[in-house]
Design a protein around this motif. Structure first.
Motif, PDB file in Angstrom:
ATOM      1  N   VAL A  60       0.774  -1.152   0.091  1.00 29.50           N
ATOM      2  CA  VAL A  60       0.058  -0.022   0.049  1.00 29.50           C
ATOM      3  C   VAL A  60       0.888   1.139   0.077  1.00 29.50           C
ATOM      4  O   VAL A  60       0.489   2.247  -0.812  1.00 29.50           O
ATOM      5  N   THR A  61       1.883   1.326   0.802  1.00 22.88           N
ATOM      6  CA  THR A  61       2.843   2.388   0.889  1.00 22.88           C
ATOM      7  C   THR A  61       3.459   2.807  -0.554  1.00 22.88           C
ATOM      8  O   THR A  61       3.380   3.813  -1.312  1.00 22.88           O
ATOM      9  N   THR A  62       4.000   1.437  -1.430  1.00 28.86           N
ATOM     10  CA  THR A  62       4.323   1.819  -2.543  1.00 28.86           C
ATOM     11  C   THR A  62       3.477   2.302  -3.447  1.00 28.86           C
ATOM     12  O   THR A  62       3.576   3.312  -4.338  1.00 28.86           O
ATOM     13  N   ALA A  63       2.249   1.745  -3.560  1.00 27.50           N
ATOM     14  CA  ALA A  63       1.093   2.382  -4.068  1.00 27.50           C
ATOM     15  C   ALA A  63       0.787   3.990  -4.130  1.00 27.50           C
ATOM     16  O   ALA A  63       0.678   4.671  -4.976  1.00 27.50           O
ATOM     17  N   VAL A  64       0.747   4.139  -2.671  1.00 23.89           N
ATOM     18  CA  VAL A  64       0.417   5.672  -2.335  1.00 23.89           C
ATOM     19  C   VAL A  64       1.554   6.500  -2.557  1.00 23.89           C
ATOM     20  O   VAL A  64       1.430   7.695  -2.969  1.00 23.89           O
ATOM     21  N   HIS A  65       2.835   6.371  -2.084  1.00 24.60           N
ATOM     22  CA  HIS A  65       3.579   7.134  -2.105  1.00 24.60           C
ATOM     23  C   HIS A  65       5.183   6.836  -3.004  1.00 24.60           C
ATOM     24  O   HIS A  65       6.099   7.676  -3.036  1.00 24.60           O
ATOM     25  N   GLY A  66       5.022   5.647  -3.578  1.00 28.62           N
ATOM     26  CA  GLY A  66       6.350   5.296  -4.311  1.00 28.62           C
ATOM     27  C   GLY A  66       7.028   4.368  -3.290  1.00 28.62           C
ATOM     28  O   GLY A  66       6.801   3.975  -2.200  1.00 28.62           O
ATOM     29  N   GLY A  67       8.262   4.102  -3.860  1.00 30.03           N
ATOM     30  CA  GLY A  67       9.200   3.120  -3.198  1.00 30.03           C
ATOM     31  C   GLY A  67       9.536   3.837  -2.003  1.00 30.03           C
ATOM     32  O   GLY A  67       9.693   5.139  -1.997  1.00 30.03           O
ATOM     33  N   GLY A  68      10.313   3.275  -1.033  1.00 31.36           N
ATOM     34  CA  GLY A  68      11.102   3.952   0.265  1.00 31.36           C
ATOM     35  C   GLY A  68      10.713   3.004   1.351  1.00 31.36           C
ATOM     36  O   GLY A  68      10.244   2.028   1.258  1.00 31.36           O
ATOM     37  N   SER A  69      11.285   3.701   2.353  1.00 36.66           N
ATOM     38  CA  SER A  69      10.910   3.095   3.775  1.00 36.66           C
ATOM     39  C   SER A  69       9.464   3.099   4.141  1.00 36.66           C
ATOM     40  O   SER A  69       8.643   3.941   3.898  1.00 36.66           O
ATOM     41  N   VAL A  70       9.128   2.308   5.076  1.00 39.63           N
ATOM     42  CA  VAL A  70       7.894   2.101   5.566  1.00 39.63           C
ATOM     43  C   VAL A  70       7.952   2.303   6.818  1.00 39.63           C
ATOM     44  O   VAL A  70       8.659   1.434   7.766  1.00 39.63           O
ATOM     45  N   PRO A  71       6.868   2.988   7.725  1.00 39.53           N
ATOM     46  CA  PRO A  71       6.080   3.814   7.362  1.00 39.53           C
ATOM     47  C   PRO A  71       6.670   5.071   6.713  1.00 39.53           C
ATOM     48  O   PRO A  71       7.966   5.490   7.402  1.00 39.53           O
ATOM     49  N   LYS A  72       6.402   5.710   5.711  1.00 41.10           N
ATOM     50  CA  LYS A  72       6.871   7.114   5.190  1.00 41.10           C
ATOM     51  C   LYS A  72       6.426   8.277   6.195  1.00 41.10           C
ATOM     52  O   LYS A  72       5.218   8.277   6.741  1.00 41.10           O
ATOM     53  N   ALA A  73       7.276   9.223   6.420  1.00 40.81           N
ATOM     54  CA  ALA A  73       6.818  10.336   7.465  1.00 40.81           C
ATOM     55  C   ALA A  73       5.686  11.286   6.642  1.00 40.81           C
ATOM     56  O   ALA A  73       5.791  11.326   5.465  1.00 40.81           O
ATOM     57  N   GLY A  74       4.676  11.395   7.320  1.00 48.37           N
ATOM     58  CA  GLY A  74       3.443  11.973   6.515  1.00 48.37           C
ATOM     59  C   GLY A  74       2.836  11.219   6.034  1.00 48.37           C
ATOM     60  O   GLY A  74       1.824  11.582   4.725  1.00 48.37           O
ATOM     61  N   GLY A  75       2.999   9.901   5.784  1.00 48.14           N
ATOM     62  CA  GLY A  75       2.223   8.894   4.872  1.00 48.14           C
ATOM     63  C   GLY A  75       0.858   8.419   5.440  1.00 48.14           C
ATOM     64  O   GLY A  75       0.364   8.827   6.223  1.00 48.14           O
ATOM     65  N   TRP A  76       0.375   7.291   4.659  1.00 50.63           N
ATOM     66  CA  TRP A  76      -0.937   7.114   4.956  1.00 50.63           C
ATOM     67  C   TRP A  76      -1.149   6.400   6.180  1.00 50.63           C
ATOM     68  O   TRP A  76      -2.191   6.188   6.740  1.00 50.63           O
ATOM     69  N   TYR A  77      -0.111   5.906   7.013  1.00 45.50           N
ATOM     70  CA  TYR A  77      -0.186   5.374   8.251  1.00 45.50           C
ATOM     71  C   TYR A  77       1.139   5.703   9.076  1.00 45.50           C
ATOM     72  O   TYR A  77       2.221   5.878   8.345  1.00 45.50           O
ATOM     73  N   ARG A  78       1.009   5.415  10.403  1.00 42.88           N
ATOM     74  CA  ARG A  78       2.610   5.607  11.121  1.00 42.88           C
ATOM     75  C   ARG A  78       2.206   4.653  12.173  1.00 42.88           C
ATOM     76  O   ARG A  78       1.361   4.083  12.648  1.00 42.88           O
ATOM     77  N   THR A  79       3.610   4.376  13.003  1.00 36.11           N
ATOM     78  CA  THR A  79       3.554   3.754  13.977  1.00 36.11           C
ATOM     79  C   THR A  79       3.950   4.399  15.326  1.00 36.11           C
ATOM     80  O   THR A  79       4.552   5.436  15.105  1.00 36.11           O
ATOM     81  N   GLU A  80       3.565   3.836  16.221  1.00 35.44           N
ATOM     82  CA  GLU A  80       3.710   4.615  17.692  1.00 35.44           C
ATOM     83  C   GLU A  80       3.960   3.418  18.676  1.00 35.44           C
ATOM     84  O   GLU A  80       4.028   2.094  18.215  1.00 35.44           O
ATOM     85  N   ALA A  81       4.334   3.766  19.877  1.00 38.05           N
ATOM     86  CA  ALA A  81       4.825   2.631  20.968  1.00 38.05           C
ATOM     87  C   ALA A  81       5.867   1.861  20.510  1.00 38.05           C
ATOM     88  O   ALA A  81       5.719   0.569  20.364  1.00 38.05           O
ATOM     89  N   ALA A  82       6.861   2.137  19.950  1.00 38.85           N
ATOM     90  CA  ALA A  82       8.146   1.438  19.244  1.00 38.85           C
ATOM     91  C   ALA A  82       7.527   0.373  18.254  1.00 38.85           C
ATOM     92  O   ALA A  82       8.076  -0.801  17.962  1.00 38.85           O
ATOM     93  N   GLY A  83       6.506   0.758  17.393  1.00 33.20           N
ATOM     94  CA  GLY A  83       6.001  -0.009  16.360  1.00 33.20           C
ATOM     95  C   GLY A  83       4.975  -1.073  16.567  1.00 33.20           C
ATOM     96  O   GLY A  83       4.771  -1.878  15.771  1.00 33.20           O
ATOM     97  N   SER A  84       4.493  -0.872  17.686  1.00 36.77           N
ATOM     98  CA  SER A  84       3.547  -1.794  18.285  1.00 36.77           C
ATOM     99  C   SER A  84       2.053  -1.552  17.959  1.00 36.77           C
ATOM    100  O   SER A  84       1.303  -2.353  18.431  1.00 36.77           O
ATOM    101  N   VAL A  85       1.902  -0.185  17.539  1.00 39.72           N
ATOM    102  CA  VAL A  85       0.664   0.503  17.318  1.00 39.72           C
ATOM    103  C   VAL A  85       0.588   0.941  16.063  1.00 39.72           C
ATOM    104  O   VAL A  85       1.491   1.808  15.719  1.00 39.72           O
ATOM    105  N   TYR A  86      -0.499   0.631  15.407  1.00 46.16           N
ATOM    106  CA  TYR A  86      -0.356   1.570  14.039  1.00 46.16           C
ATOM    107  C   TYR A  86      -1.681   2.267  13.921  1.00 46.16           C
ATOM    108  O   TYR A  86      -2.688   2.171  14.576  1.00 46.16           O
ATOM    109  N   VAL A  87      -1.541   3.511  13.254  1.00 43.60           N
ATOM    110  CA  VAL A  87      -2.277   4.637  13.211  1.00 43.60           C
ATOM    111  C   VAL A  87      -2.566   5.103  11.941  1.00 43.60           C
ATOM    112  O   VAL A  87      -1.465   5.521  10.954  1.00 43.60           O
ATOM    113  N   ILE A  88      -3.506   4.878  11.110  1.00 40.32           N
ATOM    114  CA  ILE A  88      -3.872   5.160   9.824  1.00 40.32           C
ATOM    115  C   ILE A  88      -4.350   6.603   9.614  1.00 40.32           C
ATOM    116  O   ILE A  88      -4.990   7.381  10.591  1.00 40.32           O
TER     117      ILE A  88
END
Length: 109
Positions: A60-88
């Motif tokens: 989904v990240t590739t489709a939305v933002h192109g290649g690169g790291s996941v999650p992207k800063a300012g992207g369609w989602y982010r992680t919190e709590a050291a990657g154990s919580v996902y926020v869309i």
């Protein structure tokens, strides 16, 4: 960001070619994420393995933002709590849900 176009690209990308994980399973994971907004990694993994979750989020990240790291800063989602919580991103979630309704579950066959 045009979240409607981004959601459309993501939906198309997940179904564009044969992948390791089924289109239906992939779409269901993103639908679950969009419906709940904030979920734990354990909740995401109720839909498949950690590898499955990471792969689908990456597609989904590739489709939305192109290649690169996941999650992207300012992207369609982010992680919190050291990657154990996902926020869309709410804009992407709304666009995804609107597209899901428009496409209907029969498009997942």
């Amino acid at each position: 960001m045009d979240w409607t176009a981004a959601a459309h690209r993501a939906r198309h990308h997940l179904g564009a070619r044969k992948r390791t994980f089924s289109e239906a399973q992939s779409l269901e994971l993103i639908e679950f994420f969009a419906e709940h907004g904030t979920v734990t990694s354990a909740q995401m993994q109720q839909h498949g393995s950690a590898d499955f979750v990471g792969t689908i989020l990456g597609h989904v990240t590739t489709a939305v933002h192109g290649g690169g790291s996941v999650p992207k800063a300012g992207g369609w989602y982010r992680t919190e709590a050291a990657g154990s919580v996902y926020v869309i991103d709410p804009g992407f979630a709304e666009a995804w849900k609107a597209g899901w309704v428009a496409a209907g579950p029969s498009s997942m066959a």
